[in-house]
Scaffold this motif. Structure first.
Motif, mmCIF file in Angstrom:
data_model
loop_
_atom_site.group_PDB
_atom_site.id
_atom_site.type_symbol
_atom_site.label_atom_id
_atom_site.label_comp_id
_atom_site.label_asym_id
_atom_site.label_seq_id
_atom_site.Cartn_x
_atom_site.Cartn_y
_atom_site.Cartn_z
ATOM 1 N N GLY A 28 0.812 -1.215 0.000
ATOM 2 C CA GLY A 28 0.000 0.000 0.000
ATOM 3 C C GLY A 28 0.843 1.261 0.000
ATOM 4 O O GLY A 28 0.529 2.235 -0.695
ATOM 5 N N ILE A 29 1.916 1.262 0.771
ATOM 6 C CA ILE A 29 2.795 2.431 0.810
ATOM 7 C C ILE A 29 3.481 2.635 -0.534
ATOM 8 O O ILE A 29 3.567 3.761 -1.040
ATOM 9 C CB ILE A 29 3.819 2.288 1.955
ATOM 10 C CG1 ILE A 29 3.110 2.439 3.305
ATOM 11 C CG2 ILE A 29 4.938 3.316 1.827
ATOM 12 C CD1 ILE A 29 3.958 2.080 4.495
ATOM 13 N N TRP A 31 2.413 1.618 -3.439
ATOM 14 C CA TRP A 31 1.410 2.033 -4.411
ATOM 15 C C TRP A 31 1.039 3.495 -4.207
ATOM 16 O O TRP A 31 0.823 4.242 -5.152
ATOM 17 C CB TRP A 31 0.191 1.129 -4.328
ATOM 18 C CG TRP A 31 -0.727 1.239 -5.505
ATOM 19 C CD1 TRP A 31 -0.388 1.587 -6.776
ATOM 20 C CD2 TRP A 31 -2.120 1.016 -5.519
ATOM 21 N NE1 TRP A 31 -1.498 1.581 -7.583
ATOM 22 C CE2 TRP A 31 -2.578 1.226 -6.832
ATOM 23 C CE3 TRP A 31 -3.039 0.634 -4.552
ATOM 24 C CZ2 TRP A 31 -3.892 1.091 -7.202
ATOM 25 C CZ3 TRP A 31 -4.354 0.494 -4.917
ATOM 26 C CH2 TRP A 31 -4.782 0.712 -6.224
ATOM 27 N N TRP A 32 0.960 3.926 -2.957
ATOM 28 C CA TRP A 32 0.659 5.320 -2.652
ATOM 29 C C TRP A 32 1.746 6.240 -3.202
ATOM 30 O O TRP A 32 1.460 7.274 -3.809
ATOM 31 C CB TRP A 32 0.506 5.494 -1.143
ATOM 32 C CG TRP A 32 0.238 6.900 -0.709
ATOM 33 C CD1 TRP A 32 -0.660 7.763 -1.251
ATOM 34 C CD2 TRP A 32 0.863 7.598 0.351
ATOM 35 N NE1 TRP A 32 -0.634 8.959 -0.575
ATOM 36 C CE2 TRP A 32 0.292 8.888 0.411
ATOM 37 C CE3 TRP A 32 1.836 7.253 1.279
ATOM 38 C CZ2 TRP A 32 0.673 9.817 1.356
ATOM 39 C CZ3 TRP A 32 2.219 8.187 2.214
ATOM 40 C CH2 TRP A 32 1.634 9.457 2.251
ATOM 41 N N LEU A 35 1.371 6.374 -6.994
ATOM 42 C CA LEU A 35 0.236 7.204 -7.414
ATOM 43 C C LEU A 35 0.493 8.688 -7.158
ATOM 44 O O LEU A 35 0.122 9.539 -7.961
ATOM 45 C CB LEU A 35 -1.042 6.765 -6.700
ATOM 46 C CG LEU A 35 -1.686 5.476 -7.169
ATOM 47 C CD1 LEU A 35 -2.842 5.124 -6.243
ATOM 48 C CD2 LEU A 35 -2.172 5.601 -8.591
ATOM 49 N N ALA A 36 1.122 8.994 -6.025
ATOM 50 C CA ALA A 36 1.356 10.398 -5.675
ATOM 51 C C ALA A 36 2.366 11.060 -6.603
ATOM 52 O O ALA A 36 2.373 12.289 -6.735
ATOM 53 C CB ALA A 36 1.825 10.499 -4.232
ATOM 54 N N ILE A 43 -1.647 14.012 -3.442
ATOM 55 C CA ILE A 43 -1.265 13.095 -2.362
ATOM 56 C C ILE A 43 -2.493 12.513 -1.670
ATOM 57 O O ILE A 43 -2.528 11.322 -1.355
ATOM 58 C CB ILE A 43 -0.360 13.822 -1.352
ATOM 59 C CG1 ILE A 43 0.991 14.120 -1.979
ATOM 60 C CG2 ILE A 43 -0.176 13.009 -0.084
ATOM 61 C CD1 ILE A 43 1.913 14.918 -1.095
ATOM 62 N N GLU A 45 -5.650 12.130 -2.807
ATOM 63 C CA GLU A 45 -6.348 11.178 -3.678
ATOM 64 C C GLU A 45 -5.591 9.866 -3.770
ATOM 65 O O GLU A 45 -6.190 8.788 -3.759
ATOM 66 C CB GLU A 45 -6.515 11.774 -5.080
ATOM 67 C CG GLU A 45 -7.512 12.888 -5.171
ATOM 68 C CD GLU A 45 -7.529 13.523 -6.545
ATOM 69 O OE1 GLU A 45 -6.542 13.374 -7.297
ATOM 70 O OE2 GLU A 45 -8.541 14.161 -6.875
ATOM 71 N N ALA A 46 -4.268 9.955 -3.868
ATOM 72 C CA ALA A 46 -3.456 8.740 -3.929
ATOM 73 C C ALA A 46 -3.591 7.929 -2.651
ATOM 74 O O ALA A 46 -3.685 6.695 -2.690
ATOM 75 C CB ALA A 46 -1.992 9.102 -4.171
ATOM 76 N N PHE A 47 -3.626 8.627 -1.508
ATOM 77 C CA PHE A 47 -3.794 7.918 -0.234
ATOM 78 C C PHE A 47 -5.155 7.234 -0.157
ATOM 79 O O PHE A 47 -5.261 6.093 0.289
ATOM 80 C CB PHE A 47 -3.622 8.879 0.945
ATOM 81 C CG PHE A 47 -3.810 8.216 2.275
ATOM 82 C CD1 PHE A 47 -2.837 7.377 2.783
ATOM 83 C CD2 PHE A 47 -4.963 8.415 3.000
ATOM 84 C CE1 PHE A 47 -3.008 6.756 4.002
ATOM 85 C CE2 PHE A 47 -5.150 7.804 4.218
ATOM 86 C CZ PHE A 47 -4.165 6.966 4.722
ATOM 87 N N SER A 50 -5.125 4.107 -2.508
ATOM 88 C CA SER A 50 -4.317 2.990 -2.003
ATOM 89 C C SER A 50 -4.886 2.427 -0.701
ATOM 90 O O SER A 50 -4.852 1.213 -0.476
ATOM 91 C CB SER A 50 -2.870 3.415 -1.818
ATOM 92 O OG SER A 50 -2.767 4.437 -0.860
ATOM 93 N N ALA A 51 -5.415 3.282 0.154
ATOM 94 C CA ALA A 51 -5.988 2.792 1.412
ATOM 95 C C ALA A 51 -7.238 1.955 1.168
ATOM 96 O O ALA A 51 -7.453 0.944 1.848
ATOM 97 C CB ALA A 51 -6.319 3.969 2.331
#
Length: 83
Positions: A28-29, A31-32, A35-36, A43, A45-47, A50-51
């Motif tokens: 997840g980290i 991927w975040w 995406l970020a 940031i 939206e990416a969180f 991924s969350a």
């Protein structure tokens, strides 16, 4: 004797569960971060993306871990009553 076998099976569930939790967090980290770094996603939206993607796997991994811990407690309880 049976309590020892149950404890060894429970230990397997605990190890697999915690490994899956750590793997999901790391995935997840990563991927975040991926995406970020894209220009069209900020940031937050990416969180959120991924969350929401790792929420289910983390929940299932924690269920497996809790099952393992519960089995270990049950095995210790049975072993202490048998003596």
């Amino acid at each position: 004797r049976e309590a020892g076998r149950l404890a060894s099976v429970a230990t397997f569930f605990v190890i697999v569960g915690w490994f899956a939790v750590i793997y999901a967090f790391v995935a997840g980290i990563l991927w975040w971060i991926d995406l970020a770094s894209r220009p069209n996603v900020n940031i937050f939206e990416a969180f959120a993306i991924s969350a929401s993607a790792i929420g289910g796997p983390i929940f299932l991994a924690l269920l497996v871990t809790a099952l393992g811990h519960g089995l270990r407690l049950f095995a210790m309880s049975v072993a202490s009553r048998a003596q």
